[in-house]
Design an enzyme around this catalytic site. Structure first.
Site, mmCIF file in Angstrom:
data_model
loop_
_atom_site.group_PDB
_atom_site.id
_atom_site.type_symbol
_atom_site.label_atom_id
_atom_site.label_comp_id
_atom_site.label_asym_id
_atom_site.label_seq_id
_atom_site.Cartn_x
_atom_site.Cartn_y
_atom_site.Cartn_z
ATOM 1 N N CYS A 52 17.064 39.299 21.115
ATOM 2 C CA CYS A 52 15.928 40.205 21.245
ATOM 3 C C CYS A 52 15.826 40.662 22.695
ATOM 4 O O CYS A 52 15.930 39.845 23.613
ATOM 5 C CB CYS A 52 14.637 39.510 20.813
ATOM 6 S SG CYS A 52 13.921 40.215 19.330
ATOM 7 N N CYS A 76 7.596 35.553 17.528
ATOM 8 C CA CYS A 76 6.953 36.648 18.243
ATOM 9 C C CYS A 76 7.543 36.740 19.648
ATOM 10 O O CYS A 76 7.690 35.720 20.333
ATOM 11 C CB CYS A 76 5.442 36.437 18.301
ATOM 12 S SG CYS A 76 4.594 36.751 16.739
ATOM 13 N N SER A 111 11.949 39.683 12.988
ATOM 14 C CA SER A 111 12.393 39.007 11.770
ATOM 15 C C SER A 111 13.746 38.337 11.969
ATOM 16 O O SER A 111 14.033 37.310 11.341
ATOM 17 C CB SER A 111 12.470 40.018 10.620
ATOM 18 O OG SER A 111 13.326 41.092 10.951
ATOM 19 N N HIS A 148 15.596 44.436 18.772
ATOM 20 C CA HIS A 148 16.609 43.389 18.583
ATOM 21 C C HIS A 148 17.969 44.072 18.623
ATOM 22 O O HIS A 148 18.283 44.914 17.780
ATOM 23 C CB HIS A 148 16.413 42.664 17.253
ATOM 24 C CG HIS A 148 17.330 41.487 17.093
ATOM 25 N ND1 HIS A 148 16.991 40.209 17.510
ATOM 26 C CD2 HIS A 148 18.590 41.395 16.589
ATOM 27 C CE1 HIS A 148 17.996 39.385 17.259
ATOM 28 N NE2 HIS A 148 18.970 40.082 16.705
ATOM 29 N N CYS A 149 18.774 43.703 19.607
ATOM 30 C CA CYS A 149 20.053 44.382 19.838
ATOM 31 C C CYS A 149 21.195 43.596 19.209
ATOM 32 O O CYS A 149 21.449 42.447 19.598
ATOM 33 C CB CYS A 149 20.295 44.542 21.338
ATOM 34 S SG CYS A 149 21.829 45.409 21.726
ATOM 35 N N CYS A 180 3.860 33.133 12.648
ATOM 36 C CA CYS A 180 3.763 32.274 13.836
ATOM 37 C C CYS A 180 2.371 31.677 13.993
ATOM 38 O O CYS A 180 2.186 30.769 14.809
ATOM 39 C CB CYS A 180 4.129 33.065 15.092
ATOM 40 S SG CYS A 180 5.819 33.697 15.109
ATOM 41 N N LYS A 183 -1.416 37.982 18.524
ATOM 42 C CA LYS A 183 -0.350 38.629 19.285
ATOM 43 C C LYS A 183 -0.885 39.177 20.607
ATOM 44 O O LYS A 183 -1.878 39.904 20.620
ATOM 45 C CB LYS A 183 0.255 39.782 18.488
ATOM 46 C CG LYS A 183 0.976 39.376 17.219
ATOM 47 C CD LYS A 183 1.529 40.602 16.517
ATOM 48 C CE LYS A 183 2.194 40.247 15.207
ATOM 49 N NZ LYS A 183 2.699 41.438 14.499
#
Length: 365
Positions: A162, A148, A143, A155-156, A131, A135
């Site tokens: 996310c 970001c 990913s 991540h579900c 990115c 951060k």
């Protein structure tokens, strides 16, 4: 079409499979409960009052469950603001440097005006090469989303999204209403489950739906209960799932409780100060997701004095890895009223506490 582009398209399509599965189960459960149980079984036995009560309560849980699930899926994850991106000149200098020390020096200069108080485990500025940004605290690169995410939790796959700062409250409410929905269905179906199981009722069509509905609701209740309990513990500690496995690193070292402000304030960071919004899937979390208040660490007066001198000496040098002043200097309402800003020079900030001889290890939002 390039192989990478084709792979990303396939990944996006496959990512909706778990969501479609959950949607199918929910739609079937609605039909099984409303039509097969309430209309054909309970209302068919002339239990009109019970039918009305069951239907009203069921639709209340159903609407809240679907609403929170929808918000979790379709709320876009928040990304870092433009202040965290390198300028064109900084980016050009960074890409030309092959020495990691020189690159870190460029990043340190760029981060001086940013509210960043955590580093990588190796004490370097956390920089995302993909990115091309510095951060923020608690942000991580996903990913699957290829970006970001602010205060990224995980991540579900069940929501194909996310879970982070912008939708973490919705995710918690989704788990809560999933539990209540499954518990209500299992509890109200149990009576007729026993009657069908013992052949007291003989309607073969409704029998299949009622029996299967009880097993499915009980199974989902048990599985979601453990996940919801774990996330309640995380909220009480003010940690993300990532931070529970890898503690954030501050200037004094790794600290899993670095962002913890006490259980009550930790909950308010996620759900907000307005209690009337706590149970509604409406965004009410505190902050901007880019900076977070940190806990106060107790020290004796001599140690605090030495620490202040060391921090001042480090902030005067060119290799200071932490910024001196955050983007916003407004006082965060989550911290104790004793803590206050003391300006020391044009760009130096030292936080001082009153009666308890506390020193902050990181500057608040």
């Amino acid at each position: 079409m390039a192989p990478w582009t084709l792979w990303r398209c396939c990944q996006r399509v496959v990512g909706w499979v778990p969501v479609l599965f959950i949607t199918f189960v929910v739609v079937w459960s609605y039909y099984a409960y409303v039509v097969e149980l309430c209309v054909f079984t309970i209302f068919g036995n002339e239990e009109n009052g019970k039918t009305v009560v069951y239907l009203v309560a069921f639709h209340l849980f159903f609407v809240m469950f679907v609403w929170s699930y929808w918000m979790t899926i379709f709320t876009s994850p928040a990304s870092p603001s433009k202040e965290f991106y390198l300028s064109n000149s900084e980016k050009e200098r960074y890409e030309k440097e092959f020495s990691q020390e020189r690159q870190q020096e460029i990043l340190r200069r760029a981060a001086r005006a940013l509210p960043i108080y955590t580093t990588s485990a190796s004490k370097t500025i956390r920089y995302c090469e993909k990115c091309q940004l510095i951060k923020p605290d608690r942000a991580h690169h996903c990913s699957a989303c290829d970006s970001c995410i602010l205060k990224m939790d995980h991540h579900c796959p069940w929501v194909n999204n996310c879970v982070g700062f912008s939708n973490y409250k919705f995710f918690l409410l989704f788990l809560l209403y999933s539990l209540l929905y499954c518990l209500f269905v299992a509890a109200t179906v149990l009576e007729y489950f026993i009657k069908f199981w013992t052949n007291e009722l003989t309607d073969t069509r409704a029998k299949f739906h009622v029996l299967f509905l009880f097993f499915v609701s009980a199974m989902f209740f048990i599985s979601v209960l453990s996940l919801f309990s774990y996330h309640c513990w995380l909220v009480g500690k003010n940690r993300t799932t990532i931070e529970s496995f890898r503690a954030p690193t501050f200037s004094y070292g790794p600290d899993g409780n670095g962002f913890s402000l006490g259980c009550s304030k930790n909950w308010r960071q996620v759900f907000g100060d307005e209690k009337k919004y706590w149970l509604l899937p409406i965004f009410s979390s505190l902050g901007d997701g880019c900076s977070f208040p940190t806990r106060l660490v107790g020290m004796d007066p001599e140690q605090a004095s030495v620490t202040n001198q060391n921090e001042y000496a480090r902030s005067s040098g060119s290799n200071q890895p932490f910024p001196i002043k955050p983007l916003s200097e407004s006082k965060n309402r989550l911290l104790d009223s004793e803590s206050q800003w003391l300006e020391n020079g044009a760009e130096e900030g030292i936080v001082k506490s009153g009666t308890n001889n506390h020193v902050t290890v990181a500057i608040e939002n």
